[in-house]
Design a protein around this motif. Sequence first.
Motif, PDB file in Angstrom:
ATOM      1  N   PRO A 121       0.837  -1.197   0.000  1.00  0.00           N
ATOM      2  CA  PRO A 121       0.000   0.000   0.000  1.00  0.00           C
ATOM      3  C   PRO A 121       0.878   1.256   0.000  1.00  0.00           C
ATOM      4  O   PRO A 121       1.930   1.290   0.639  1.00  0.00           O
ATOM      5  CB  PRO A 121      -0.799  -0.119   1.303  1.00  0.00           C
ATOM      6  CG  PRO A 121       0.067  -0.936   2.205  1.00  0.00           C
ATOM      7  CD  PRO A 121       0.828  -1.879   1.295  1.00  0.00           C
ATOM      8  N   ARG A 123       0.667   5.698   0.145  1.00  0.00           N
ATOM      9  CA  ARG A 123      -0.103   6.932   0.342  1.00  0.00           C
ATOM     10  C   ARG A 123       0.850   8.097   0.091  1.00  0.00           C
ATOM     11  O   ARG A 123       1.960   8.138   0.628  1.00  0.00           O
ATOM     12  CB  ARG A 123      -0.661   7.017   1.743  1.00  0.00           C
ATOM     13  CG  ARG A 123      -1.496   8.261   1.963  1.00  0.00           C
ATOM     14  CD  ARG A 123      -2.106   8.283   3.333  1.00  0.00           C
ATOM     15  NE  ARG A 123      -2.955   9.457   3.478  1.00  0.00           N
ATOM     16  CZ  ARG A 123      -3.511   9.808   4.620  1.00  0.00           C
ATOM     17  NH1 ARG A 123      -3.333   9.065   5.704  1.00  0.00           N
ATOM     18  NH2 ARG A 123      -4.248  10.898   4.678  1.00  0.00           N
ATOM     19  N   THR A 125       1.002  12.391  -0.013  1.00  0.00           N
ATOM     20  CA  THR A 125       0.305  13.641   0.298  1.00  0.00           C
ATOM     21  C   THR A 125       1.199  14.842  -0.002  1.00  0.00           C
ATOM     22  O   THR A 125       2.428  14.762   0.085  1.00  0.00           O
ATOM     23  CB  THR A 125      -0.129  13.707   1.777  1.00  0.00           C
ATOM     24  OG1 THR A 125       1.019  13.613   2.608  1.00  0.00           O
ATOM     25  CG2 THR A 125      -1.103  12.600   2.127  1.00  0.00           C
ATOM     26  N   ASP A 135      -4.001  14.171  -1.567  1.00  0.00           N
ATOM     27  CA  ASP A 135      -3.914  12.963  -0.738  1.00  0.00           C
ATOM     28  C   ASP A 135      -4.468  11.798  -1.551  1.00  0.00           C
ATOM     29  O   ASP A 135      -5.666  11.737  -1.811  1.00  0.00           O
ATOM     30  CB  ASP A 135      -4.719  13.153   0.552  1.00  0.00           C
ATOM     31  CG  ASP A 135      -4.593  11.969   1.504  1.00  0.00           C
ATOM     32  OD1 ASP A 135      -3.889  10.989   1.180  1.00  0.00           O
ATOM     33  OD2 ASP A 135      -5.200  12.030   2.584  1.00  0.00           O
ATOM     34  N   GLU A 136      -3.592  10.928  -1.971  1.00  0.00           N
ATOM     35  CA  GLU A 136      -4.009   9.778  -2.780  1.00  0.00           C
ATOM     36  C   GLU A 136      -3.386   8.498  -2.245  1.00  0.00           C
ATOM     37  O   GLU A 136      -2.278   8.508  -1.693  1.00  0.00           O
ATOM     38  CB  GLU A 136      -3.598   9.958  -4.246  1.00  0.00           C
ATOM     39  CG  GLU A 136      -4.353  11.043  -4.978  1.00  0.00           C
ATOM     40  CD  GLU A 136      -5.823  10.714  -5.209  1.00  0.00           C
ATOM     41  OE1 GLU A 136      -6.183   9.518  -5.283  1.00  0.00           O
ATOM     42  OE2 GLU A 136      -6.615  11.666  -5.328  1.00  0.00           O
ATOM     43  N   GLN A 137      -4.109   7.396  -2.453  1.00  0.00           N
ATOM     44  CA  GLN A 137      -3.623   6.080  -2.045  1.00  0.00           C
ATOM     45  C   GLN A 137      -3.740   5.114  -3.215  1.00  0.00           C
ATOM     46  O   GLN A 137      -4.619   5.259  -4.051  1.00  0.00           O
ATOM     47  CB  GLN A 137      -4.451   5.560  -0.874  1.00  0.00           C
ATOM     48  CG  GLN A 137      -4.332   6.422   0.372  1.00  0.00           C
ATOM     49  CD  GLN A 137      -5.149   5.871   1.526  1.00  0.00           C
ATOM     50  OE1 GLN A 137      -5.180   4.666   1.739  1.00  0.00           O
ATOM     51  NE2 GLN A 137      -5.819   6.754   2.257  1.00  0.00           N
ATOM     52  N   GLU A 139      -2.001   0.885  -4.559  1.00  0.00           N
ATOM     53  CA  GLU A 139      -1.124  -0.256  -4.298  1.00  0.00           C
ATOM     54  C   GLU A 139      -0.153  -0.367  -5.463  1.00  0.00           C
ATOM     55  O   GLU A 139      -0.504  -0.058  -6.608  1.00  0.00           O
ATOM     56  CB  GLU A 139      -1.931  -1.541  -4.154  1.00  0.00           C
ATOM     57  CG  GLU A 139      -2.748  -1.589  -2.886  1.00  0.00           C
ATOM     58  CD  GLU A 139      -3.359  -2.963  -2.653  1.00  0.00           C
ATOM     59  OE1 GLU A 139      -3.553  -3.724  -3.626  1.00  0.00           O
ATOM     60  OE2 GLU A 139      -3.652  -3.269  -1.483  1.00  0.00           O
TER      61      GLU A 139
END
Length: 172
Positions: A121, A123, A125, A135-137, A139
């Motif tokens: 994962p 993330r 920012t 702010d994005e996430q 995989e």
Amino acid sequence: MLPAAVEACTEAVRWAQPTSGDAVKPWRVLLALPALVIAGCGFGPGSGGRPCTLIGGDSGVTVQFDAADFTGQVRDAGAPILLRLCADGFCKEGSITKRDGGAMARVFAQLDENIGEATVPVRFTISSGGRELYDEQAEVKLRKSQPNGAGCSPTLYQGGLTAHPERGLLKS
């Protein structure tokens, strides 16, 4: 290694060694050294019997972005622009300034070197003055990399994403 090169290495080492009862003569070692290097007689650890280059590296995740794409987010930022990348629980922070507006920027979060070809994962920012601007996430699948070739260390596991203001984190 080619048989001729092995023979050249053996002969150079034999020539540099002292003859019966003599001490090692430093000038002989110095003269033999170029022959050893030219013939490729140096073997690195983990080379599997062949010469390896000495390129290093780390396992981890890189997020790159074109700062010019983010002018809308950072145009009015009165404070430093802070970047934060977290991958599999490991975080790295950095910063850019408004004058970096046309430059490509990268942030790298180092991971455990033995993580393997895992999916982790991520993330990413961007913030300024305590205000979150992006702010994005996502995989990312880590891929095996051997910068010095098969059979030579190190073995790294790396992944990459590109941050886009409207489309989020994209596979690089």
